[in-house]
Scaffold this motif. Sequence first.
Motif, PDB file in Angstrom:
ATOM      1  N   PRO A   1      55.612  44.306  18.030  1.00 34.07           N
ATOM      2  CA  PRO A   1      55.568  45.759  18.103  1.00 34.07           C
ATOM      3  C   PRO A   1      56.921  46.357  17.718  1.00 34.07           C
ATOM      4  O   PRO A   1      57.899  45.634  17.569  1.00 34.07           O
ATOM      5  N   THR A   2      56.968  47.683  17.583  1.00 33.14           N
ATOM      6  CA  THR A   2      58.237  48.350  17.288  1.00 33.14           C
ATOM      7  C   THR A   2      58.786  49.083  18.513  1.00 33.14           C
ATOM      8  O   THR A   2      59.969  49.401  18.552  1.00 33.14           O
ATOM      9  N   THR A   3      57.957  49.334  19.499  1.00 34.70           N
ATOM     10  CA  THR A   3      58.391  49.917  20.772  1.00 34.70           C
ATOM     11  C   THR A   3      57.748  49.103  21.886  1.00 34.70           C
ATOM     12  O   THR A   3      56.523  48.911  21.884  1.00 34.70           O
TER      13      THR A   3
ATOM     14  N   LEU B   1      60.344  35.346  14.697  1.00 34.58           N
ATOM     15  CA  LEU B   1      60.150  35.970  16.005  1.00 34.58           C
ATOM     16  C   LEU B   1      61.526  36.229  16.587  1.00 34.58           C
ATOM     17  O   LEU B   1      62.442  35.413  16.430  1.00 34.58           O
ATOM     18  N   HIS B   2      61.681  37.364  17.279  1.00 36.56           N
ATOM     19  CA  HIS B   2      62.972  37.655  17.893  1.00 36.56           C
ATOM     20  C   HIS B   2      62.765  38.313  19.246  1.00 36.56           C
ATOM     21  O   HIS B   2      61.946  39.218  19.400  1.00 36.56           O
ATOM     22  N   LEU B   3      63.554  37.833  20.216  1.00 35.84           N
ATOM     23  CA  LEU B   3      63.530  38.359  21.570  1.00 35.84           C
ATOM     24  C   LEU B   3      64.780  39.204  21.784  1.00 35.84           C
ATOM     25  O   LEU B   3      65.898  38.702  21.645  1.00 35.84           O
ATOM     26  N   TYR B   4      64.592  40.478  22.104  1.00 36.05           N
ATOM     27  CA  TYR B   4      65.713  41.365  22.427  1.00 36.05           C
ATOM     28  C   TYR B   4      65.999  41.244  23.922  1.00 36.05           C
ATOM     29  O   TYR B   4      65.100  41.344  24.749  1.00 36.05           O
ATOM     30  N   GLN B   5      67.279  41.048  24.269  1.00 38.47           N
ATOM     31  CA  GLN B   5      67.678  40.809  25.660  1.00 38.47           C
ATOM     32  C   GLN B   5      68.015  42.088  26.423  1.00 38.47           C
ATOM     33  O   GLN B   5      67.993  42.087  27.648  1.00 38.47           O
ATOM     34  N   GLU B   6      68.354  43.156  25.679  1.00 41.29           N
ATOM     35  CA  GLU B   6      68.804  44.397  26.329  1.00 41.29           C
ATOM     36  C   GLU B   6      68.004  45.580  25.813  1.00 41.29           C
ATOM     37  O   GLU B   6      67.618  45.620  24.646  1.00 41.29           O
ATOM     38  N   PRO B   7      67.773  46.584  26.679  1.00 38.11           N
ATOM     39  CA  PRO B   7      67.129  47.803  26.196  1.00 38.11           C
ATOM     40  C   PRO B   7      68.036  48.530  25.207  1.00 38.11           C
ATOM     41  O   PRO B   7      69.250  48.390  25.236  1.00 38.11           O
ATOM     42  N   GLY B   8      67.430  49.285  24.305  1.00 36.00           N
ATOM     43  CA  GLY B   8      68.199  50.060  23.337  1.00 36.00           C
ATOM     44  C   GLY B   8      67.411  50.263  22.056  1.00 36.00           C
ATOM     45  O   GLY B   8      66.253  49.856  21.936  1.00 36.00           O
ATOM     46  N   MET B   9      68.060  50.933  21.123  1.00 34.82           N
ATOM     47  CA  MET B   9      67.457  51.152  19.812  1.00 34.82           C
ATOM     48  C   MET B   9      68.209  50.279  18.818  1.00 34.82           C
ATOM     49  O   MET B   9      69.446  50.308  18.772  1.00 34.82           O
ATOM     50  N   TYR B  10      67.476  49.507  18.029  1.00 36.72           N
ATOM     51  CA  TYR B  10      68.056  48.533  17.104  1.00 36.72           C
ATOM     52  C   TYR B  10      67.459  48.720  15.712  1.00 36.72           C
ATOM     53  O   TYR B  10      66.229  48.698  15.562  1.00 36.72           O
ATOM     54  N   TRP B  11      68.323  48.900  14.732  1.00 35.55           N
ATOM     55  CA  TRP B  11      67.858  48.907  13.347  1.00 35.55           C
ATOM     56  C   TRP B  11      67.821  47.458  12.866  1.00 35.55           C
ATOM     57  O   TRP B  11      68.852  46.783  12.822  1.00 35.55           O
TER      58      TRP B  11
ATOM     59  N   LEU C   1      62.511  49.345  25.551  1.00 38.11           N
ATOM     60  CA  LEU C   1      62.563  50.175  26.762  1.00 38.11           C
ATOM     61  C   LEU C   1      62.937  49.308  27.964  1.00 38.11           C
ATOM     62  O   LEU C   1      62.554  48.126  28.036  1.00 38.11           O
ATOM     63  N   PRO C   2      63.668  49.888  28.902  1.00 39.26           N
ATOM     64  CA  PRO C   2      64.012  49.102  30.097  1.00 39.26           C
ATOM     65  C   PRO C   2      62.756  48.846  30.928  1.00 39.26           C
ATOM     66  O   PRO C   2      61.839  49.665  30.990  1.00 39.26           O
ATOM     67  N   ASP C   3      62.710  47.673  31.531  1.00 39.28           N
ATOM     68  CA  ASP C   3      61.610  47.310  32.417  1.00 39.28           C
ATOM     69  C   ASP C   3      61.970  47.860  33.791  1.00 39.28           C
ATOM     70  O   ASP C   3      62.727  47.251  34.544  1.00 39.28           O
ATOM     71  N   VAL C   4      61.455  49.044  34.079  1.00 43.58           N
ATOM     72  CA  VAL C   4      61.834  49.762  35.290  1.00 43.58           C
ATOM     73  C   VAL C   4      60.926  49.323  36.438  1.00 43.58           C
ATOM     74  O   VAL C   4      59.706  49.261  36.300  1.00 43.58           O
ATOM     75  N   VAL C   5      61.550  49.050  37.555  1.00 46.18           N
ATOM     76  CA  VAL C   5      60.804  48.717  38.763  1.00 46.18           C
ATOM     77  C   VAL C   5      60.985  49.888  39.736  1.00 46.18           C
ATOM     78  O   VAL C   5      62.114  50.267  40.072  1.00 46.18           O
ATOM     79  N   ILE C   6      59.898  50.469  40.208  1.00 46.07           N
ATOM     80  CA  ILE C   6      59.962  51.591  41.129  1.00 46.07           C
ATOM     81  C   ILE C   6      59.568  51.070  42.512  1.00 46.07           C
ATOM     82  O   ILE C   6      58.536  50.424  42.697  1.00 46.07           O
ATOM     83  N   TYR C   7      60.422  51.383  43.522  1.00 47.49           N
ATOM     84  CA  TYR C   7      60.157  50.924  44.903  1.00 47.49           C
ATOM     85  C   TYR C   7      59.638  52.056  45.729  1.00 47.49           C
ATOM     86  O   TYR C   7      59.959  53.169  45.674  1.00 47.49           O
TER      87      TYR C   7
END
Length: 186
Positions: free
Chosen positions: A110-112, A148-158, A180-186
Amino acid sequence: VGSYTVTVTDQHNCFDTMTVVVPYHPMPELTLSVTPAYCDRNDGTATVSGANLGIYNYNWNSTPNPNTPTNDQLYAGDYHLIVDDGVCELNFLFTIDNIPGPTAIFTADPTTFLEGNTVNYQDHSIGSIETWEYDFGDGNYGHQPSVLHLYQEPGMYWTTLTVTDEHNCFDTAMILITVLPDVVIY
């Protein structure tokens, strides 16, 4: 070509006769071969072939205009070459074709997405591709048509794909990836 006799007579009927031999001067037997330019560069060539090439003058209607039987710095286009030996002149009209370089095209899926997911990159470039370089925008690279590529940090990458063909012609394409950051809501 041949022997000619010339007689000159003046007003007192005095005359003189002279025989002049006009030698045969053959036209140079030369041929011209060309190679194309690649990806709009000035690497097209035109080469004169034949015997005794060093006795001729070469006037290429190009820049540079070397006085040699080969011009190897030609852009695509139409040209005129005059070759002469001081007596005879040959004119060559010729065209240098352009062979275009590759066209970089790729997809990302995906792109997002949320961080921790893998992106599947697929090359769809046009041309005889010899090398691929993916710059994922995060300091990592890939060198296969599909990666295949795994992005380790949230952000926008060209992500940039650079493809190169057998003539060292290249092209690039870019796709924006949003992690996008993987947000956990408590």
